[in-house]
Design a protein around this motif. Structure first.
Motif, PDB file in Angstrom:
ATOM      1  N   PHE A 106      91.940  39.994  71.559  1.00 29.18           N
ATOM      2  CA  PHE A 106      91.702  40.898  70.200  1.00 29.18           C
ATOM      3  C   PHE A 106      92.795  40.355  69.369  1.00 29.18           C
ATOM      4  O   PHE A 106      92.665  40.222  68.126  1.00 29.18           O
ATOM      5  CB  PHE A 106      92.207  42.340  70.652  1.00 29.18           C
ATOM      6  CG  PHE A 106      92.539  43.010  69.348  1.00 29.18           C
ATOM      7  CD1 PHE A 106      91.470  43.603  68.594  1.00 29.18           C
ATOM      8  CD2 PHE A 106      93.828  43.585  69.063  1.00 29.18           C
ATOM      9  CE1 PHE A 106      91.528  44.567  67.398  1.00 29.18           C
ATOM     10  CE2 PHE A 106      94.010  44.498  67.860  1.00 29.18           C
ATOM     11  CZ  PHE A 106      92.839  44.830  67.153  1.00 29.18           C
ATOM     12  N   LEU A 107      94.144  40.163  69.579  1.00 27.63           N
ATOM     13  CA  LEU A 107      95.111  39.560  68.756  1.00 27.63           C
ATOM     14  C   LEU A 107      94.930  38.171  68.270  1.00 27.63           C
ATOM     15  O   LEU A 107      95.258  37.891  67.107  1.00 27.63           O
ATOM     16  CB  LEU A 107      96.414  39.477  69.691  1.00 27.63           C
ATOM     17  CG  LEU A 107      96.995  40.623  70.085  1.00 27.63           C
ATOM     18  CD1 LEU A 107      98.356  40.798  71.073  1.00 27.63           C
ATOM     19  CD2 LEU A 107      97.404  41.649  69.022  1.00 27.63           C
ATOM     20  N   ALA A 124      91.073  38.935  65.987  1.00 28.42           N
ATOM     21  CA  ALA A 124      91.062  40.007  65.071  1.00 28.42           C
ATOM     22  C   ALA A 124      92.488  40.022  64.187  1.00 28.42           C
ATOM     23  O   ALA A 124      92.407  40.090  63.156  1.00 28.42           O
ATOM     24  CB  ALA A 124      90.746  41.514  65.559  1.00 28.42           C
ATOM     25  N   GLN A 125      93.740  39.850  64.742  1.00 25.36           N
ATOM     26  CA  GLN A 125      94.822  39.674  64.186  1.00 25.36           C
ATOM     27  C   GLN A 125      95.497  38.386  63.720  1.00 25.36           C
ATOM     28  O   GLN A 125      96.507  38.232  63.338  1.00 25.36           O
ATOM     29  CB  GLN A 125      95.812  40.442  65.062  1.00 25.36           C
ATOM     30  CG  GLN A 125      95.488  41.859  65.230  1.00 25.36           C
ATOM     31  CD  GLN A 125      95.326  43.076  64.208  1.00 25.36           C
ATOM     32  OE1 GLN A 125      96.314  42.671  63.371  1.00 25.36           O
ATOM     33  NE2 GLN A 125      94.436  43.684  64.318  1.00 25.36           N
ATOM     34  N   ARG A 126      94.839  37.420  64.238  1.00 20.94           N
ATOM     35  CA  ARG A 126      95.119  35.841  64.238  1.00 20.94           C
ATOM     36  C   ARG A 126      96.548  35.673  64.503  1.00 20.94           C
ATOM     37  O   ARG A 126      97.393  35.296  63.936  1.00 20.94           O
ATOM     38  CB  ARG A 126      95.090  35.784  62.552  1.00 20.94           C
ATOM     39  CG  ARG A 126      93.833  35.784  62.187  1.00 20.94           C
ATOM     40  CD  ARG A 126      93.505  35.228  60.898  1.00 20.94           C
ATOM     41  NE  ARG A 126      91.987  35.324  60.284  1.00 20.94           N
ATOM     42  CZ  ARG A 126      91.074  34.413  60.503  1.00 20.94           C
ATOM     43  NH1 ARG A 126      91.520  33.152  61.293  1.00 20.94           N
ATOM     44  NH2 ARG A 126      89.966  34.556  60.117  1.00 20.94           N
ATOM     45  N   GLN A 127      96.950  36.317  65.896  1.00 21.18           N
ATOM     46  CA  GLN A 127      98.288  36.137  66.433  1.00 21.18           C
ATOM     47  C   GLN A 127      98.209  35.610  67.879  1.00 21.18           C
ATOM     48  O   GLN A 127      97.691  36.296  68.771  1.00 21.18           O
ATOM     49  CB  GLN A 127      99.077  37.449  66.756  1.00 21.18           C
ATOM     50  CG  GLN A 127      99.200  38.276  65.175  1.00 21.18           C
ATOM     51  CD  GLN A 127      99.896  39.780  65.192  1.00 21.18           C
ATOM     52  OE1 GLN A 127     100.235  39.990  66.430  1.00 21.18           O
ATOM     53  NE2 GLN A 127     100.136  40.247  63.895  1.00 21.18           N
ATOM     54  N   ASP A 128      98.392  34.452  68.060  1.00 27.14           N
ATOM     55  CA  ASP A 128      98.312  33.727  69.417  1.00 27.14           C
ATOM     56  C   ASP A 128      99.781  33.718  69.803  1.00 27.14           C
ATOM     57  O   ASP A 128     100.456  32.709  69.947  1.00 27.14           O
ATOM     58  CB  ASP A 128      97.880  32.442  69.271  1.00 27.14           C
ATOM     59  CG  ASP A 128      97.480  31.755  70.465  1.00 27.14           C
ATOM     60  OD1 ASP A 128      97.746  32.550  71.495  1.00 27.14           O
ATOM     61  OD2 ASP A 128      97.130  30.554  70.699  1.00 27.14           O
ATOM     62  N   ARG A 129     100.233  34.902  70.465  1.00 29.41           N
ATOM     63  CA  ARG A 129     101.413  34.986  71.030  1.00 29.41           C
ATOM     64  C   ARG A 129     101.749  34.644  72.370  1.00 29.41           C
ATOM     65  O   ARG A 129     102.729  34.428  73.017  1.00 29.41           O
ATOM     66  CB  ARG A 129     102.049  36.309  70.455  1.00 29.41           C
ATOM     67  CG  ARG A 129     102.146  36.752  69.429  1.00 29.41           C
ATOM     68  CD  ARG A 129     102.830  38.038  69.052  1.00 29.41           C
ATOM     69  NE  ARG A 129     102.921  38.439  67.867  1.00 29.41           N
ATOM     70  CZ  ARG A 129     103.267  39.805  67.209  1.00 29.41           C
ATOM     71  NH1 ARG A 129     103.612  40.563  68.189  1.00 29.41           N
ATOM     72  NH2 ARG A 129     103.311  39.891  66.012  1.00 29.41           N
ATOM     73  N   ALA A 179      89.436  47.252  71.773  1.00 30.16           N
ATOM     74  CA  ALA A 179      89.817  45.676  71.664  1.00 30.16           C
ATOM     75  C   ALA A 179      88.440  44.856  71.240  1.00 30.16           C
ATOM     76  O   ALA A 179      88.620  44.254  70.268  1.00 30.16           O
ATOM     77  CB  ALA A 179      90.713  45.101  72.778  1.00 30.16           C
ATOM     78  N   GLY A 210      87.070  46.119  68.291  1.00 24.43           N
ATOM     79  CA  GLY A 210      87.867  45.383  67.036  1.00 24.43           C
ATOM     80  C   GLY A 210      87.472  43.854  66.698  1.00 24.43           C
ATOM     81  O   GLY A 210      87.515  43.398  65.553  1.00 24.43           O
ATOM     82  N   ALA A 232      85.879  42.085  63.311  1.00 21.74           N
ATOM     83  CA  ALA A 232      86.431  41.003  62.691  1.00 21.74           C
ATOM     84  C   ALA A 232      85.518  39.650  62.660  1.00 21.74           C
ATOM     85  O   ALA A 232      85.623  39.005  61.608  1.00 21.74           O
ATOM     86  CB  ALA A 232      87.967  40.694  63.566  1.00 21.74           C
ATOM     87  N   ASN A 248      84.330  38.350  59.153  1.00 26.23           N
ATOM     88  CA  ASN A 248      84.727  36.915  58.867  1.00 26.23           C
ATOM     89  C   ASN A 248      83.516  36.075  58.400  1.00 26.23           C
ATOM     90  O   ASN A 248      83.447  35.332  57.517  1.00 26.23           O
ATOM     91  CB  ASN A 248      85.450  36.237  60.007  1.00 26.23           C
ATOM     92  CG  ASN A 248      86.041  34.892  59.641  1.00 26.23           C
ATOM     93  OD1 ASN A 248      86.902  34.656  58.469  1.00 26.23           O
ATOM     94  ND2 ASN A 248      85.463  34.039  60.226  1.00 26.23           N
TER      95      ASN A 248
END
Length: 362
Positions: A133-134, A137-142, A214, A217, A221, A225
């Motif tokens: 999901f990150l 959807a959030q474009r956060q690859d942490r 998740a 979401g 996304a 897109n």
């Protein structure tokens, strides 16, 4: 005994002749059904052990495969292996003999191990779903391998803390006379019921709600897109652009399409695992709550047959995951073929360097 008015919070032991103290014997399913379920369960042990072991071996032997997501999937496979080895064989033996031969102490231990490995597998699947999901959807690859190892260690510790009270006696765990495995028994103590609500909620309902949100979401996304890219392509007049800009734009669109396709394919695999988890564990979660809160259900004549089917379905999740990997992931199929002995390999093994020349994507 849970089904005896005079004593609710005591155990129900099998006497040597197979009778019970203070409770009438629950009729087991027919012998043919019990034998079929036992054979099916042993087959699940073999398939689940071998399939999940391949996942662990691939991640262990190949340093390039030790990404964050692969470390999580290897941990999920290891929890399924331990579930197959520590719980399923004893359930199969009890199904055949209709007797628990391993003592009441091991009964409580096996119940705690069952929930421990189940909680760990669910927590890993939850982490993977939130990570997808990150990313999408959030474009956060942490998530990196180092953080993944810390999260894995924390998930093991949290799963142990939630399952340990069952071993300490916070709730009634019946020696299998009414079921082919140590199960949560009926209780009227508020503390016992509160713990069961926490246990079942942590094992299914809370992760199910978070994973469902998740995945919804991510689907939203991806759809958003795709609509945005389509609208931009319609508004842009490609005939007026210089050739250099046009080539650059097409490369960017192709790269974005490949990247989105890769992420969507990985997400689809996680979505299939989530659906399998939901189908396998929803009946068991409802069954566990009914066992603890409904005296009529727990003392009913069909409780043994219901327990056998529901427990078998919950174990099916350990076998379901490697089947999905083999179906969806090409590298997993190739690794399975490489791990086979040369006698069982039908096609000749192609060296990796030649394979890269034929198929650069490998």
């Amino acid at each position: 005994m849970a089904c005896n008015q005079s004593s609710i919070e005591t155990y129900e032991y099998l006497l040597p002749n197979g009778s019970h103290e203070g409770d009438s014997r629950v009729p087991p399913p027919p012998a043919t059904l019990r034998m079929s379920l036992a054979v099916l369960m042993m087959l699940m042990v073999v398939v689940g052990f071998l399939g999940n072991a391949v996942v662990c071996i691939i991640v262990y032997q190949r340093p390039t495969m030790r990404s964050a997501i692969n470390l999580l999937l290897a941990t999920l496979a290891f929890s399924d292996i331990m579930l197959c080895l520590c719980c399923m064989p004893f359930t199969a033996v009890t199904l055949v003999t209709v007797h628990w031969h391993f003592g009441d102490s091991f009964c409580r231990l096996s119940a705690a191990l069952y929930w421990f490995f189940v909680l760990e597998g669910v927590s890993i699947l939850l982490i993977v779903s939130v990570d997808r999901f990150l990313i999408i959807a959030q474009r956060q690859d942490r998530l990196n391998p180092r953080r993944a190892k810390v999260i894995i260690a924390a998930s093991w510790a949290l799963s142990f803390c939630v399952s340990a009270p069952a071993l300490a006696g916070w709730t009634l765990v019946e020696v299998p006379a009414r079921a082919p495995q140590c199960v949560l028994g009926y209780t009227e103590l508020p503390a016992g019921r509160a713990y069961v609500l926490t246990l079942v909620g942590a094992a299914f309902f809370i992760p199910f709600a978070v994973m469902l949100g998740a995945h919804l979401g991510v689907l939203h996304a991806v759809r958003k897109n795709a609509v945005r890219v389509h609208n931009q392509s319609e508004r842009l007049d490609l005939r007026r652009l210089p050739r250099a800009c046009l080539r650059r734009l097409r490369r960017q669109q192709q790269q974005a399409s490949l990247d989105l396709s890769f992420k969507t394919k990985a997400f689809t695999t996680i979505l299939i695992l989530f659906v399998g988890f939901s189908l396998c564990w929803l009946p068991h979660s409802v069954y566990s709550l009914l066992s603890v809160f409904s005296r009529r259900f727990y003392c009913g004549p069909s409780f043994y047959a219901t327990s056998s089917c529901v427990l078998g379905l919950s174990y099916l999740k350990s076998v379901f995951n490697p089947i999905v990997y083999c179906w969806r992931i090409k590298k997993f199929r190739e690794a399975c073929l490489e791990l086979l002995p040369p006698t069982f390999q039908i096609l000749p093994k192609v060296p990796e360097r030649i394979r890269r020349r034929i198929q650069p994507s490998t």
